[in-house]
Design a protein around this motif. Structure first.
Motif, PDB file in Angstrom:
ATOM      1  N   LYS A  42      13.209   1.876 -14.484  1.00  0.00           N
ATOM      2  CA  LYS A  42      12.368   1.057 -13.891  1.00  0.00           C
ATOM      3  C   LYS A  42      13.095   0.315 -12.608  1.00  0.00           C
ATOM      4  O   LYS A  42      12.349   0.348 -11.468  1.00  0.00           O
ATOM      5  N   GLN A  43      14.168  -0.074 -12.842  1.00  0.00           N
ATOM      6  CA  GLN A  43      14.878  -1.001 -11.842  1.00  0.00           C
ATOM      7  C   GLN A  43      15.281   0.094 -10.363  1.00  0.00           C
ATOM      8  O   GLN A  43      15.701  -0.523  -9.449  1.00  0.00           O
ATOM      9  N   ALA A  44      15.265   1.548 -10.532  1.00  0.00           N
ATOM     10  CA  ALA A  44      15.505   2.303  -9.557  1.00  0.00           C
ATOM     11  C   ALA A  44      14.302   2.931  -9.076  1.00  0.00           C
ATOM     12  O   ALA A  44      14.180   3.587  -8.194  1.00  0.00           O
ATOM     13  N   MET A  45      13.279   2.449  -9.389  1.00  0.00           N
ATOM     14  CA  MET A  45      11.740   2.578  -8.709  1.00  0.00           C
ATOM     15  C   MET A  45      11.584   1.652  -7.665  1.00  0.00           C
ATOM     16  O   MET A  45      11.204   0.368  -8.003  1.00  0.00           O
ATOM     17  N   LEU A  46      11.737   2.118  -6.645  1.00  0.00           N
ATOM     18  CA  LEU A  46      11.447   1.151  -5.278  1.00  0.00           C
ATOM     19  C   LEU A  46      10.238   1.446  -4.404  1.00  0.00           C
ATOM     20  O   LEU A  46       9.883   2.720  -4.360  1.00  0.00           O
ATOM     21  N   PRO A  47       9.673   0.475  -3.883  1.00  0.00           N
ATOM     22  CA  PRO A  47       8.626   0.823  -2.790  1.00  0.00           C
ATOM     23  C   PRO A  47       8.940   1.864  -1.975  1.00  0.00           C
ATOM     24  O   PRO A  47      10.197   1.700  -1.030  1.00  0.00           O
ATOM     25  N   GLN A  48       8.007   2.818  -1.379  1.00  0.00           N
ATOM     26  CA  GLN A  48       8.617   3.713  -0.575  1.00  0.00           C
ATOM     27  C   GLN A  48       8.731   2.821   0.875  1.00  0.00           C
ATOM     28  O   GLN A  48       7.985   2.081   1.162  1.00  0.00           O
ATOM     29  N   LEU A  65      11.502   6.917  -6.990  1.00  0.00           N
ATOM     30  CA  LEU A  65      12.844   7.126  -7.493  1.00  0.00           C
ATOM     31  C   LEU A  65      14.103   6.891  -6.774  1.00  0.00           C
ATOM     32  O   LEU A  65      14.117   8.125  -5.845  1.00  0.00           O
ATOM     33  N   ASN A  66      14.780   6.023  -6.722  1.00  0.00           N
ATOM     34  CA  ASN A  66      15.844   5.679  -5.726  1.00  0.00           C
ATOM     35  C   ASN A  66      17.149   6.430  -6.520  1.00  0.00           C
ATOM     36  O   ASN A  66      17.679   5.719  -7.407  1.00  0.00           O
ATOM     37  N   SER A  67      17.445   7.973  -6.202  1.00  0.00           N
ATOM     38  CA  SER A  67      18.446   8.490  -7.167  1.00  0.00           C
ATOM     39  C   SER A  67      19.720   7.934  -7.109  1.00  0.00           C
ATOM     40  O   SER A  67      20.723   7.979  -8.035  1.00  0.00           O
ATOM     41  N   ASP A  68      20.065   7.439  -5.927  1.00  0.00           N
ATOM     42  CA  ASP A  68      21.433   6.727  -5.711  1.00  0.00           C
ATOM     43  C   ASP A  68      21.614   5.654  -6.639  1.00  0.00           C
ATOM     44  O   ASP A  68      22.640   5.164  -7.124  1.00  0.00           O
ATOM     45  N   TRP A  69      20.531   4.692  -6.651  1.00  0.00           N
ATOM     46  CA  TRP A  69      20.636   3.429  -7.514  1.00  0.00           C
ATOM     47  C   TRP A  69      20.822   3.906  -8.914  1.00  0.00           C
ATOM     48  O   TRP A  69      21.182   3.172  -9.779  1.00  0.00           O
ATOM     49  N   GLY A  85       0.775  -1.369  -0.137  1.00  0.00           N
ATOM     50  CA  GLY A  85       0.130   0.167   0.057  1.00  0.00           C
ATOM     51  C   GLY A  85       0.841   1.414  -0.130  1.00  0.00           C
ATOM     52  O   GLY A  85       0.501   2.287   0.716  1.00  0.00           O
ATOM     53  N   VAL A  86       2.005   1.248  -0.760  1.00  0.00           N
ATOM     54  CA  VAL A  86       3.041   2.461  -0.793  1.00  0.00           C
ATOM     55  C   VAL A  86       3.167   2.610  -2.094  1.00  0.00           C
ATOM     56  O   VAL A  86       3.035   1.662  -2.977  1.00  0.00           O
ATOM     57  N   PHE A  94      15.908  -5.423  -2.390  1.00  0.00           N
ATOM     58  CA  PHE A  94      15.347  -4.399  -1.491  1.00  0.00           C
ATOM     59  C   PHE A  94      14.642  -5.301  -0.174  1.00  0.00           C
ATOM     60  O   PHE A  94      14.211  -6.365  -0.617  1.00  0.00           O
ATOM     61  N   LYS A  95      14.693  -4.520   0.852  1.00  0.00           N
ATOM     62  CA  LYS A  95      14.218  -5.087   2.063  1.00  0.00           C
ATOM     63  C   LYS A  95      12.965  -4.181   2.426  1.00  0.00           C
ATOM     64  O   LYS A  95      13.062  -2.973   2.436  1.00  0.00           O
ATOM     65  N   LEU A  96      11.943  -5.064   2.691  1.00  0.00           N
ATOM     66  CA  LEU A  96      10.589  -4.137   3.337  1.00  0.00           C
ATOM     67  C   LEU A  96       9.940  -5.121   4.327  1.00  0.00           C
ATOM     68  O   LEU A  96       9.764  -6.212   4.088  1.00  0.00           O
ATOM     69  N   LYS A  97       9.411  -4.408   5.451  1.00  0.00           N
ATOM     70  CA  LYS A  97       8.469  -5.142   6.443  1.00  0.00           C
ATOM     71  C   LYS A  97       7.179  -5.164   5.503  1.00  0.00           C
ATOM     72  O   LYS A  97       6.531  -4.059   5.324  1.00  0.00           O
ATOM     73  N   ILE A  98       6.434  -6.204   5.483  1.00  0.00           N
ATOM     74  CA  ILE A  98       5.052  -6.340   4.841  1.00  0.00           C
ATOM     75  C   ILE A  98       4.190  -7.263   5.792  1.00  0.00           C
ATOM     76  O   ILE A  98       4.576  -8.404   5.991  1.00  0.00           O
ATOM     77  N   ASN A  99       3.308  -6.563   6.420  1.00  0.00           N
ATOM     78  CA  ASN A  99       2.488  -7.412   7.601  1.00  0.00           C
ATOM     79  C   ASN A  99       3.407  -7.871   8.468  1.00  0.00           C
ATOM     80  O   ASN A  99       4.015  -7.181   9.249  1.00  0.00           O
ATOM     81  N   ASN A 100       3.361  -9.277   8.756  1.00  0.00           N
ATOM     82  CA  ASN A 100       4.153  -9.981   9.794  1.00  0.00           C
ATOM     83  C   ASN A 100       5.569 -10.230   9.291  1.00  0.00           C
ATOM     84  O   ASN A 100       6.449 -10.418  10.161  1.00  0.00           O
ATOM     85  N   ALA A 101       5.994 -10.009   8.084  1.00  0.00           N
ATOM     86  CA  ALA A 101       7.104 -10.840   7.474  1.00  0.00           C
ATOM     87  C   ALA A 101       8.139  -9.628   7.046  1.00  0.00           C
ATOM     88  O   ALA A 101       7.877  -8.484   6.526  1.00  0.00           O
ATOM     89  N   VAL A 102       9.556  -9.746   7.579  1.00  0.00           N
ATOM     90  CA  VAL A 102      10.554  -9.148   6.890  1.00  0.00           C
ATOM     91  C   VAL A 102      10.808  -9.796   5.645  1.00  0.00           C
ATOM     92  O   VAL A 102      11.235 -10.969   5.458  1.00  0.00           O
ATOM     93  N   CYS A 103      10.670  -9.083   4.578  1.00  0.00           N
ATOM     94  CA  CYS A 103      10.833  -9.544   3.158  1.00  0.00           C
ATOM     95  C   CYS A 103      12.019  -8.931   2.435  1.00  0.00           C
ATOM     96  O   CYS A 103      12.269  -7.704   2.376  1.00  0.00           O
ATOM     97  N   TYR A 104      12.859  -9.690   1.894  1.00  0.00           N
ATOM     98  CA  TYR A 104      13.807  -9.672   0.861  1.00  0.00           C
ATOM     99  C   TYR A 104      13.636  -9.769  -0.388  1.00  0.00           C
ATOM    100  O   TYR A 104      13.174 -10.862  -0.838  1.00  0.00           O
ATOM    101  N   PHE A 105      13.871  -9.225  -1.293  1.00  0.00           N
ATOM    102  CA  PHE A 105      13.339  -9.062  -2.620  1.00  0.00           C
ATOM    103  C   PHE A 105      14.700  -9.234  -3.543  1.00  0.00           C
ATOM    104  O   PHE A 105      15.583  -8.092  -3.414  1.00  0.00           O
ATOM    105  N   THR A 106      14.911 -10.293  -4.193  1.00  0.00           N
ATOM    106  CA  THR A 106      16.282 -10.369  -4.964  1.00  0.00           C
ATOM    107  C   THR A 106      16.148 -10.703  -6.306  1.00  0.00           C
ATOM    108  O   THR A 106      15.089 -11.260  -6.800  1.00  0.00           O
ATOM    109  N   PRO A 107      17.333 -10.509  -6.989  1.00  0.00           N
ATOM    110  CA  PRO A 107      17.180 -10.619  -8.524  1.00  0.00           C
ATOM    111  C   PRO A 107      17.346 -12.381  -8.864  1.00  0.00           C
ATOM    112  O   PRO A 107      17.907 -12.831  -7.780  1.00  0.00           O
ATOM    113  N   GLY A 108      17.083 -12.691  -9.760  1.00  0.00           N
ATOM    114  CA  GLY A 108      17.071 -14.054 -10.186  1.00  0.00           C
ATOM    115  C   GLY A 108      18.402 -14.648 -10.742  1.00  0.00           C
ATOM    116  O   GLY A 108      18.635 -15.951 -10.730  1.00  0.00           O
TER     117      GLY A 108
END
Length: 385
Positions: free
Chosen positions: A116-122, A91-95, A86-87, A137-151
């Protein structure tokens, strides 16, 4: 702690790409004391991505979400995350600057689609990717600490080793489990289960079984490093010790090389070099020969190698799935003929090569050289003092 892995991508779901990342990271986490509770794969449909992320983030403590961070239209992970959290995307200017520098270093102009790859969830935290253009990137969603990684495997593995595991240790060290592995030979998975499952185990102790012919691997897992684990381990060892060949890691050739203080000579017949293939990389002083007409009985094979002055391990000629194995140390000798029930000749050779290594292991550890196996019938044996 509940850890789950979610892999995304139509190419993985359809089988065009094999998901090696999930099995690899599961093992890395297990070695740190965390056992993955669930793994699943979803395709590239937005509804599927949001549904699985919304559902599992209410249950899991940690989610490692792999794939879908590329620059193309079918890479939808980041959009799905923003929708579930819900965020907005920011743009992450550093990335962005990082990516532009990488393209510049290669003498290229960054395509517009990579932005597009520098657009990250707030609210997300960047996970650096020194190799590719997709940051994690890492983001807390509901109960979970979530890590989103390239394949991409090498990018994913570096991110896990250098960032995700250290971060997990910092956040969840209190919840790390105690995990020990035990490798047995000469007994079936069902026989182990019959002996172990009826025993009384502490509530937080788990037993795991994995068959990997010719070995049965067992895991003892506890969420607490306490006296109960020691008690459970003693109970486990009281049952499996006659069949135990290694703990924590297997790698029999390396273990034998560490124990061996002299040269070893190998004579192989019906295993056609299987034993040599396994031992040679770890034993540079190995002396080996292939003989097409070695004896087919234990006693005759032992007689055949008695003139050798150095430690000698021999596998003779098989006859109707019966393989003679002999060990001679220059003074004493032991031999046995083992019947292998499988009709798969390649598997027969692997089993017998391992049985020969087990004879050597037992000798070097000053244990009874001839093991008491349930899955291998000993049809004859010989000993020469």
């Amino acid at each position: 702690m509940i850890i789950e892995i979610i892999t995304t991508g139509d190419e993985v779901l359809t089988g065009f790409t094999v998901d090696t990342n999930a099995s690899w990271v599961s093992l890395q986490l297990l070695e740190q004391g965390w056992q993955v509770r669930r793994r699943q794969t979803v395709g590239d449909r937005m509804d599927d991505l949001t549904d699985v992320l919304r559902e599992r983030s209410l249950i899991a403590d940690v989610i490692i979400f792999n794939g879908g961070l590329g620059p193309t239209s079918d890479d939808k992970t980041t959009d799905a995350v923003a929708q579930v959290a819900g965020v907005p995307l920011e743009l992450n200017s550093d990335w962005l600057a990082n990516m532009e520098q990488k393209f510049s270093n290669r003498g290229r102009v960054m395509p517009a689609s990579n932005r597009k790859q520098a657009m990250l969830p707030q609210g997300s935290t960047v996970l650096d990717n020194p190799i590719g253009t997709a940051c994690g990137f890492k983001l807390k969603i509901n109960n979970a600490v979530c890590y989103f990684t390239p394949g991409v495997p090498n990018e994913f593995k570096q991110m896990v080793n250098e960032q995700i595991i250290p971060d997990l240790k910092q956040q969840f060290s209190y919840g790390a489990a105690v995990v020990r592995r035990y490798f047995t030979f000469g007994i079936s998975e069902s026989s182990l289960s019959d002996m172990l499952d009826p025993l009384c185990w502490p509530e937080h102790i788990e037993l795991g079984y994995r068959s990997s012919m010719p070995i049965i691997e067992m895991k003892l897992i506890s969420q607490h490093a306490d006296a109960d684990f020691d008690t459970a381990e003693k109970q486990l060892l009281s049952v499996i010790t006659p069949y135990l060949v290694a703990s924590d890691y297997l790698d029999m050739p390396k273990r034998l090389a560490a124990l061996l203080e002299t040269h070893l000579e190998i004579l192989e017949g019906s295993t056609c070099g299987e034993l040599l293939t396994e031992l040679a990389p770890d034993m540079p002083n190995l002396c080996a020969d292939y003989h097409a007409h070695l004896p087919d009985s234990a006693d005759e094979l032992l007689q055949h190698i008695q003139h050798h002055s150095r430690l000698t391990l021999a596998i003779g000629t098989a006859k109707e799935q019966r393989y003679p194995i002999a060990l001679w140390d220059g003074i004493h000798g032991w031999a046995q003929t083992l019947f292998v029930r499988t009709l798969d000749v390649t598997l027969q050779r692997r089993i017998i090569a391992f049985a020969a290594q087990d004879m050597l292991r037992r000798y070097l550890l000053k244990q009874p050289v001839l093991g008491d196996y349930q899955t291998l019938q000993r049809t004859d044996s010989s000993y020469r003092p």
